[in-house]
Scaffold this active site. Structure first.
Site, short mmCIF file in Angstrom:
data_model
loop_
_atom_site.label_atom_id
_atom_site.label_comp_id
_atom_site.label_asym_id
_atom_site.label_seq_id
_atom_site.Cartn_x
_atom_site.Cartn_y
_atom_site.Cartn_z
N ASP A 1 -2.82 -0.54 29.79
CA ASP A 1 -3.29 -0.27 28.39
C ASP A 1 -4.15 1.06 28.56
OD1 ASP A 1 -4.99 -0.50 26.17
OD2 ASP A 1 -4.80 -2.52 26.10
N LYS B 1 -10.52 4.40 23.20
CA LYS B 1 -11.90 4.66 23.04
C LYS B 1 -12.96 4.82 24.15
CE LYS B 1 -11.73 2.26 18.60
NZ LYS B 1 -12.08 1.11 17.71
N THR C 1 10.63 0.48 34.70
CA THR C 1 10.07 -0.75 33.99
C THR C 1 10.90 -0.47 32.60
OG1 THR C 1 8.34 0.35 32.53
CG2 THR C 1 7.73 -0.55 34.70
#
Length: 212
Positions: free
Chosen positions: A118, A122, A192
């Protein structure tokens, strides 16, 4: 990406207990007992549907692998594949790992794989990125001397951040590419599920391998 809900997911996960570890924190310092050998142990943190770790385990029967995934519905898909593969040198664990030292003893791992983590874009969430210094120091504790971390991402900004963090901690970079699938590194051969989609779309994949 939001995952579809799966009915009776807990019961379905339990059906694959042969291939999974229920409480990884209780295994700290004793992971070799699960595999019943002294082979090196590697971990993939955020294994998704398991393609990457299962391929590694198939290619390297002399190594052990722990594949970690936090989302139960995603882990279920990985366990379904594990049941088909029937490989003795890989186990799966459901967890959102915030501190690897809670799960592994000092020098217990030989390496860690981080694939498409992830990006937490921010700035105020920077400390949640798996390549932030606080995570890197944890990896350095649980990985034995000369052990490695391999990191792949399609997110260019996350990769730039990660390289800065690696260099700030004076870790040795062994391999580096802004487009691994147009490089000579053998690491590109094992992918992946997400990576396969990016390859088809001709999206560059950033890659770095470094010693902690």
């Amino acid at each position: 990406m939001r995952q579809r809900k799966v009915k009776n997911v807990e019961a379905r996960l339990a059906a694959f207990s042969e291939f999974s570890v229920v409480d990884g924190k209780k295994m700290k310092g004793n992971w070799k007992n699960i595999f019943d050998n002294d082979n090196d142990i590697y971990m993939e943190l955020g294994c998704g549907k398991g393609q990457f770790s299962l391929k590694l385990a198939e290619m390297h029967p002399d190594r052990n692998y722990i594949a970690v995934e936090g989302q139960d519905t995603v882990l279920l898909r990985a366990l379904e594949k594990a049941a088909i593969a029937q490989l003795p040198n890989i186990k799966f664990m459901q967890a959102f790992v915030q501190d690897v030292t809670e799960y592994f003893e000092e020098d217990e791992l030989a390496g860690i794989y981080l694939n498409f983590s992830d990006p937490w874009p921010k700035d105020r969430h920077a400390k949640r990125r798996l390549t932030h210094t606080k995570f890197l120091k944890g990896y350095a504790t649980v990985i034995k001397n000369s052990g490695i971390v391999e990191f792949k991402t399609d997110n260019d900004a996350l990769f730039e951040f990660s390289i800065r963090e690696i260099k700030a901690n004076d870790y040795e970079i062994l391999e580096y590419s802004r487009d691994i699938h147009n490089s000579a590194f053998p690491s590109k051969e094992i992918t992946t599920e997400y990576e396969d989609k990016f390859k088809e779309a001709n999206k560059n994949i950033n890659y770095v391998k470094f010693v902690v």
